[in-house]
Design a protein around this motif. Sequence first.
Motif, mmCIF file in Angstrom:
data_model
loop_
_atom_site.group_PDB
_atom_site.id
_atom_site.type_symbol
_atom_site.label_atom_id
_atom_site.label_comp_id
_atom_site.label_asym_id
_atom_site.label_seq_id
_atom_site.Cartn_x
_atom_site.Cartn_y
_atom_site.Cartn_z
ATOM 1 N N ALA A 261 0.834 -1.206 0.000
ATOM 2 C CA ALA A 261 0.000 0.000 0.000
ATOM 3 C C ALA A 261 0.868 1.255 0.000
ATOM 4 O O ALA A 261 0.617 2.197 -0.758
ATOM 5 C CB ALA A 261 -0.936 0.002 1.203
ATOM 6 N N PHE A 265 1.268 4.076 -3.010
ATOM 7 C CA PHE A 265 1.141 5.511 -2.766
ATOM 8 C C PHE A 265 2.355 6.256 -3.317
ATOM 9 O O PHE A 265 2.217 7.253 -4.039
ATOM 10 C CB PHE A 265 0.995 5.774 -1.261
ATOM 11 C CG PHE A 265 0.914 7.231 -0.897
ATOM 12 C CD1 PHE A 265 -0.294 7.902 -0.942
ATOM 13 C CD2 PHE A 265 2.052 7.925 -0.515
ATOM 14 C CE1 PHE A 265 -0.370 9.252 -0.611
ATOM 15 C CE2 PHE A 265 2.002 9.268 -0.197
ATOM 16 C CZ PHE A 265 0.777 9.937 -0.241
ATOM 17 N N ALA A 290 -3.793 3.806 -3.248
ATOM 18 C CA ALA A 290 -3.502 3.003 -2.059
ATOM 19 C C ALA A 290 -4.770 2.368 -1.495
ATOM 20 O O ALA A 290 -4.745 1.228 -1.006
ATOM 21 C CB ALA A 290 -2.818 3.866 -1.010
#
Length: 315
Positions: A261, A265, A290
């Motif tokens: 995640a 991002f 994300a």
Amino acid sequence: MDASRERGRVLVVGSINTDLVACTRRLPQAGETVLSDSLATVAGGKGANQAVAAARMGASVTMIGCVGRDAYGAQRIDELAAEGIDCAGIEVSDAHPTGLAMVTVSAAGENSIVVASGSNGALSPASIHANEARFRVCDVLVCQLETPPETVHAALVIARRLGKLTMLNPGPATHPLPVDWLGLIDYLVPNEFEASILAGFSGLAPDASVTAEQAAGRLHRAGARNVVVTLGERGVYVVGDGTAGTHHPARKVRAIDTTAAGDTFVGALAGKLAMRAGLMDTLTHAQAAASICVQRRGAQPSIPRLEEVRACVAA
């Protein structure tokens, strides 16, 4: 006009791993054995994940890294190339195996990761200097700390000398960065734990968001142009470019696996910045990317494509 110039060019210097992902009902405690519900072998490594995320956001991406001369290494290069990523800067080591990460994911979506660096540790400053031509044509450089620190520093120095936008995702962080590093970084993107370590705090304060604010402010004052602290399900805290610190809440979703995640991002952030997007628009798209990632399992398989992110932002 060169199509890659229109898309924005991202150069990623970093790790390339194979992830062995075991899903369990909960993460084991020290000395405890738990049974896995499933086991999967997937592409990973912070550098490779971020390269894929930037490419799926529509950027033209080049990767500099090192894999072993083994089946895993060949597979990782083939998969990156299939994403349209330029892999000519990836070295193949005869002396070290391809990096390997052992990932445990709980039913709540939490994870714990142990990384065997392997060939990632063989990426040297000499490799960076040999690839200077690739720095000259990029818009944004992205680095992490899963390759040797002297190699990361060499990349930041070259990019700064050439006037490129620089981004460091300082994971894993074990101690503050050398004082001369922060002035080389346009976007420092730690999670809240990493930010606390980098800023010299001995531990997290009871209110982690306050710690993120304090750490980001200290890192910005020390030289990092922008500091973007990721706070998981609470969003991100941003300070920099002469603006007061701001908190950007995360989208509310049900997370099943937080693996990659943060990398999603970072890669999305780099991809949008390379395409000259404004910071607020960039943050919106990176957070949306994300939020999609955590609703899927695995590292690179969970990273969304641009059309998915656009639909999420528009919803």
